[in-house]
Design a protein around this motif. Structure first.
Motif, short mmCIF file in Angstrom:
data_model
loop_
_atom_site.label_atom_id
_atom_site.label_comp_id
_atom_site.label_asym_id
_atom_site.label_seq_id
_atom_site.Cartn_x
_atom_site.Cartn_y
_atom_site.Cartn_z
N ASN A 439 0.82 -1.21 0.00
CA ASN A 439 0.00 0.00 0.00
C ASN A 439 0.85 1.26 0.00
OD1 ASN A 439 -2.31 -1.55 0.03
ND2 ASN A 439 -2.61 -1.40 2.24
N ILE A 440 1.93 1.24 0.78
CA ILE A 440 2.82 2.41 0.85
C ILE A 440 3.40 2.72 -0.52
CG2 ILE A 440 4.97 3.30 1.82
CD1 ILE A 440 4.35 1.60 4.33
N VAL A 441 3.94 1.70 -1.17
CA VAL A 441 4.56 1.90 -2.49
C VAL A 441 3.52 2.37 -3.50
CG1 VAL A 441 5.79 0.75 -4.37
CG2 VAL A 441 6.35 0.20 -2.01
N SER A 442 2.32 1.81 -3.45
CA SER A 442 1.27 2.19 -4.40
C SER A 442 0.82 3.63 -4.18
CB SER A 442 0.06 1.25 -4.25
OG SER A 442 0.42 -0.09 -4.54
N VAL A 443 0.61 4.02 -2.93
CA VAL A 443 0.18 5.39 -2.63
C VAL A 443 1.25 6.39 -3.06
CG1 VAL A 443 -0.32 7.00 -0.75
CG2 VAL A 443 -1.37 4.74 -0.76
N LEU A 444 2.50 6.10 -2.78
CA LEU A 444 3.58 7.00 -3.19
C LEU A 444 3.64 7.13 -4.71
CD1 LEU A 444 6.41 5.94 -0.70
CD2 LEU A 444 5.35 8.20 -0.87
N HIS A 445 3.46 6.02 -5.40
CA HIS A 445 3.49 6.06 -6.87
C HIS A 445 2.38 6.94 -7.42
CE1 HIS A 445 3.62 4.79 -11.04
NE2 HIS A 445 2.36 4.42 -10.95
N VAL A 446 1.16 6.79 -6.89
CA VAL A 446 0.02 7.56 -7.40
C VAL A 446 0.22 9.05 -7.16
CG1 VAL A 446 -2.43 8.01 -7.07
CG2 VAL A 446 -1.62 5.66 -7.21
N TYR A 447 0.60 9.42 -5.94
CA TYR A 447 0.69 10.84 -5.60
C TYR A 447 1.87 11.52 -6.28
CZ TYR A 447 -3.10 10.59 -2.23
OH TYR A 447 -4.33 10.47 -1.66
N SER A 448 2.96 10.80 -6.47
CA SER A 448 4.10 11.40 -7.18
C SER A 448 3.83 11.49 -8.67
CB SER A 448 5.37 10.58 -6.92
OG SER A 448 5.23 9.25 -7.43
N SER A 449 3.16 10.48 -9.24
CA SER A 449 2.87 10.49 -10.67
C SER A 449 1.87 11.58 -11.04
CB SER A 449 2.35 9.12 -11.10
OG SER A 449 1.98 9.12 -12.46
N LEU A 482 13.40 0.96 -3.82
CA LEU A 482 13.78 1.92 -4.87
C LEU A 482 12.55 2.67 -5.39
CD1 LEU A 482 15.76 3.17 -6.88
CD2 LEU A 482 15.41 1.16 -8.35
N ASN A 483 11.47 1.96 -5.63
CA ASN A 483 10.25 2.61 -6.11
C ASN A 483 9.73 3.64 -5.11
OD1 ASN A 483 10.27 1.02 -8.43
ND2 ASN A 483 8.94 -0.55 -7.54
N ALA A 484 9.78 3.31 -3.83
CA ALA A 484 9.28 4.23 -2.81
C ALA A 484 10.17 5.48 -2.71
CB ALA A 484 9.22 3.52 -1.46
N VAL A 485 11.48 5.27 -2.67
CA VAL A 485 12.40 6.41 -2.57
C VAL A 485 12.34 7.27 -3.82
CG1 VAL A 485 14.83 7.06 -2.38
CG2 VAL A 485 13.92 5.23 -0.95
N HIS A 486 12.21 6.64 -4.98
CA HIS A 486 12.07 7.39 -6.24
C HIS A 486 10.85 8.30 -6.19
CE1 HIS A 486 10.43 7.67 -10.43
NE2 HIS A 486 11.68 8.00 -10.69
N SER A 487 9.72 7.79 -5.66
CA SER A 487 8.52 8.61 -5.55
C SER A 487 8.71 9.76 -4.56
CB SER A 487 7.34 7.73 -5.11
OG SER A 487 7.07 6.72 -6.06
N PHE A 488 9.37 9.48 -3.44
CA PHE A 488 9.66 10.54 -2.48
C PHE A 488 10.49 11.64 -3.13
CE2 PHE A 488 8.83 7.63 1.26
CZ PHE A 488 7.89 8.46 1.86
N CYS A 489 11.52 11.27 -3.90
CA CYS A 489 12.40 12.26 -4.52
C CYS A 489 11.64 13.10 -5.55
CB CYS A 489 13.59 11.58 -5.19
SG CYS A 489 14.73 10.82 -4.02
N MET A 490 10.74 12.47 -6.29
CA MET A 490 9.94 13.24 -7.24
C MET A 490 9.10 14.29 -6.53
SD MET A 490 8.67 10.34 -9.96
CE MET A 490 7.53 11.47 -10.75
#
Length: 687
Positions: A439-449, A482-490
């Motif tokens: 869920n964490i990775v998915s939420v970060l992906h959606v909000y950063s994208s 990596l996916n989570a940190v990538h979203s945070f950086c975006m």
């Protein structure tokens, strides 16, 4: 002997002649699973079918015993389990009346031999005679009510088998539908090991030729839904028989056959049956009266149907729009996606019905609609808004994973629902412990994208996600990290613990050597760039990575001509400028800080002036924005942020707007973009 008795004896003798002296089934090598049936010619339209309308008589049923025996075969395997093959049986002698000479062995199971005995010299009334020779067919609905498990149905069959065997399979499928998935799996195992299961399969194969066609199709559908492996002898025999008798198919049979074939894997018999169905539908499409039948056929034919047939089915569906129910409209999205046929007219009309009836629509239906829109590349902002507003309004009744699933689909569609995303942000801030790693990775992906920022809770939201991710570091995979940190950086946020974990040498080496290495390398480059250009505590850290190829692209030709005319030559702008960190811009213009005057690149004094402003002109497509808006998505927002850090003022030219304009209007359009004080909105569109 009265007339009915003589008629029955004649019928029995005729069936005895129908039985071949030797009969064998064999399975093809692995992969084809097509049984070849070697048998005497049999006319599927034989008038003797009428005798079996209500039930197979015991005397006739005894003729079929022991012709097939199904046993597991190791040589023919498929994806879902066991396989059956036939065993050769020696020829059996028939008595003078067409009955087997060994009456005891002809019974289906122990204790049923009395049912097979017929007194042909009976002299009493016709009613008594008929009662003794005619077995009452079992009612599958009643049987499903009386039995609590699949084994109970098989027990009933073993006690007194009756015609047709399809009723037992239908009863088992009704029972299987009303129990849980776990119990269904357990019941299936008991069904396969039940001693009467093989006997029922044998009876089903024997009856295939004389069963009514719709009963045969219902049997196939129930057998497939029960999970009986497709490569078994029984399933392949049914497929072959249905294929031979496909000319008997009416509209009702079309619906049943289409429903059964949808869930079957390709094999020689299935492919042949699909081909026959395609020809049949092409001939009968205008005669189909029921919308559900039409949709079942369309879904079954799928992507492999000829384009002309797809168009014909589309025209038939448009013709029937006035009779579409709410369920028909909801289901049409999935049907068109299965056909890979993008009918905008149908989708628009069905969308109106879905929008008007979205409240109370089940989760699975809404998900299938959104998935179908994604597969068909159909973008209807009004439809997406109505679904998002409905989920946001009823937010408390949805599970967290359901809301995240909706947002993931909205992200793939490029649609940003601010109200629903704000609701989820507030939920995460209040209950950060309710999120797991996925869920964490998915939420970060959606909000950063989608580049969504909450006006009040944005910092709290990012901190809650970072803390939740930190608690999962001991069991998170390298790619998920990596996916989570990538979203945070975006999103211009740098949590210490996750980044420290990610930049470890063993983690980096694992990402560079396993999984989707190309995608991993790209995300690590983004991480490097963000650590260098953004306000992070890791500016001195550099992750050694393979060099990415230069991401150069050909600038838009029309925009090149517009700038040439506007700036009176190419000396005042530069094309395809490559920048550090693998960034490039389509055009660079040098202007004064008030953006009222353009400097020539050849003018060294002007270019070194302190009041010079570097302007980056980017020609962008619609895909860099959220659906039907000027809200930039995550990668474009990050690119604008980094170009600003490198000293550029960014101007975005929409290529879809530029293409519509004539040259003079295009020059005016670009002049306003370059020379005015208009700046990109920052409060709601960028991070």
């Amino acid at each position: 002997m009265n007339r009915k008795a003589r008629s029955l004896l004649w019928t029995v003798r005729q069936f005895s002649t129908l039985l071949p002296r030797s009969r064998a089934l064999r399975t093809y090598p692995r992969g084809s699973c097509r049984p070849e049936v070697i048998h005497s010619k049999w006319n599927p339209r034989n008038q003797l079918l009428d005798v079996f309308d209500e039930g197979l008589q015991p005397s006739v049923r005894s003729l079929f015993q022991e012709i097939f025996i199904s046993k597991p075969v190791d040589g023919c395997t498929q994806t879902k389990g066991i396989s059956h093959a036939a065993v050769f049986k020696p020829e059996r002698r028939l008595g003078p009346r067409g009955l087997p000479s060994d009456e005891k062995q002809s019974s289906v199971s122990d204790g049923t031999s009395d049912l097979m005995k017929i007194n042909f010299h009976h002299t009493s009334s016709e009613d008594v005679f008929t009662k003794k020779i005619r077995a009452t067919p079992v009612n599958y609905k009643k049987l499903a009510q009386e039995c609590n498990s699949l084994s109970d149905v098989l027990d009933t069959f073993s006690q007194a088998p009756t015609f047709p065997g399809s009723n037992y399979f239908l009863a088992m499928w009704i029972i299987a539908k009303r129990i849980s998935d776990d119990k269904r799996r357990f019941e299936r195992q008991l069904m396969f090991s039940h001693p009467a299961f093989n006997q029922l399969c044998e009876q089903m194969m024997r009856e295939a030729k004389i069963m009514h066609y719709d009963h045969l199709l219902f049997s196939l559908n129930a057998i497939v839904k029960l999970g009986i492996p497709q490569n078994t002898l029984m399933v392949q025999t049914l497929l072959r028989t249905i294929q031979e008798r496909i000319s008997e198919c009416d509209e009702r049979c079309l619906s049943i056959l289409s429903t059964a074939l949808v869930s079957m894997e390709p094999c020689m018999n299935v492919n042949a049956l699909r081909a026959g169905l395609r020809i049949l539908v092409d001939q009968q499409v205008w005669d189909i009266k029921h919308v559900f039948t039409l949709q079942a056929v369309m879904k079954c034919l799928g992507k492999d149907a000829p384009s002309t047939l797809k168009k014909k089915l589309e025209m038939k569906a448009l013709k029937e729009l006035g009779r579409f129910s709410i369920l028909n409209s909801q289901h049409m999205f999935e049907v068109l996606a299965a056909m890979d046929h993008r009918s905008v007219a149908l989708l628009n009309e069905c969308s109106k019905v879905v929008i008007d009836n979205v409240h109370g629509c089940p989760f699975k239906v809404l998900i299938r609609i959104l998935q179908s829109c994604r597969d068909l590349r159909y973008q209807n902002e009004v439809l997406f808004k109505s679904i998002a507003e409905y989920v946001a309004t009823t937010f408390d009744i949805w599970k967290l994973k359901h809301v995240i699933f909706f947002l993931l689909l909205f992200e793939t569609l490029g649609f940003r629902p601010p109200g629903l995303m704000d609701k989820l942000m507030e939920k995460v801030v209040q209950e950060p412990g309710s999120l797991n790693v996925k869920n964490i990775v998915s939420v970060l992906h959606v909000y950063s994208s989608l580049n969504h920022v909450h006006k009040i809770h944005n910092r709290e939201f990012l901190e809650a996600l970072a803390n939740a991710l930190t608690g999962c570091l001991h069991h998170i995979s390298s790619e998920s990290l990596l996916n989570a940190v990538h979203s945070f950086c975006m999103m211009n946020y740098f949590p210490l613990a996750p980044i420290n974990q990610l930049i470890k040498e063993n983690i980096i080496n694992e990402l560079l050597t396993s999984g989707d290495t190309e995608k991993n390398i790209h995300k690590l480059h983004v991480l490097n760039t963000c650590l260098k250009l953004d306000e992070s505590p890791y500016k001195s850290i550099h992750i050694p990575l393979p060099q990415l190829p230069l991401s150069a692209s050909q600038p838009d030709e029309k925009l090149t001509e517009v700038l040439t005319r506007l700036l009176e030559g190419e000396g005042c702008f530069s094309r395809n400028v490559q920048l550090p960190h693998n960034y490039h811009i389509d055009f660079e213009i040098r202007m004064d800080t008030n953006r009222t005057q353009v400097f020539s690149f050849s003018d060294v004094d002007a270019s070194s002036a302190t009041n010079m402003q570097r302007v980056a002109v980017l020609c962008v497509p619609k895909s860099v924005y959220c659906l039907n808006s000027h809200h930039p998505r995550g990668l474009m927002a990050m690119r604008i942020r980094h170009l600003n850090v490198m000293g550029f003022h960014v101007i975005l030219i929409h290529n879809w707007e530029l293409k519509k304009l004539k040259m003079e209007d295009a020059i005016t359009f670009v002049r306003k973009k370059i020379y005015s004080d208009e700046a990109l909105p920052t409060a709601d569109t960028t991070l």
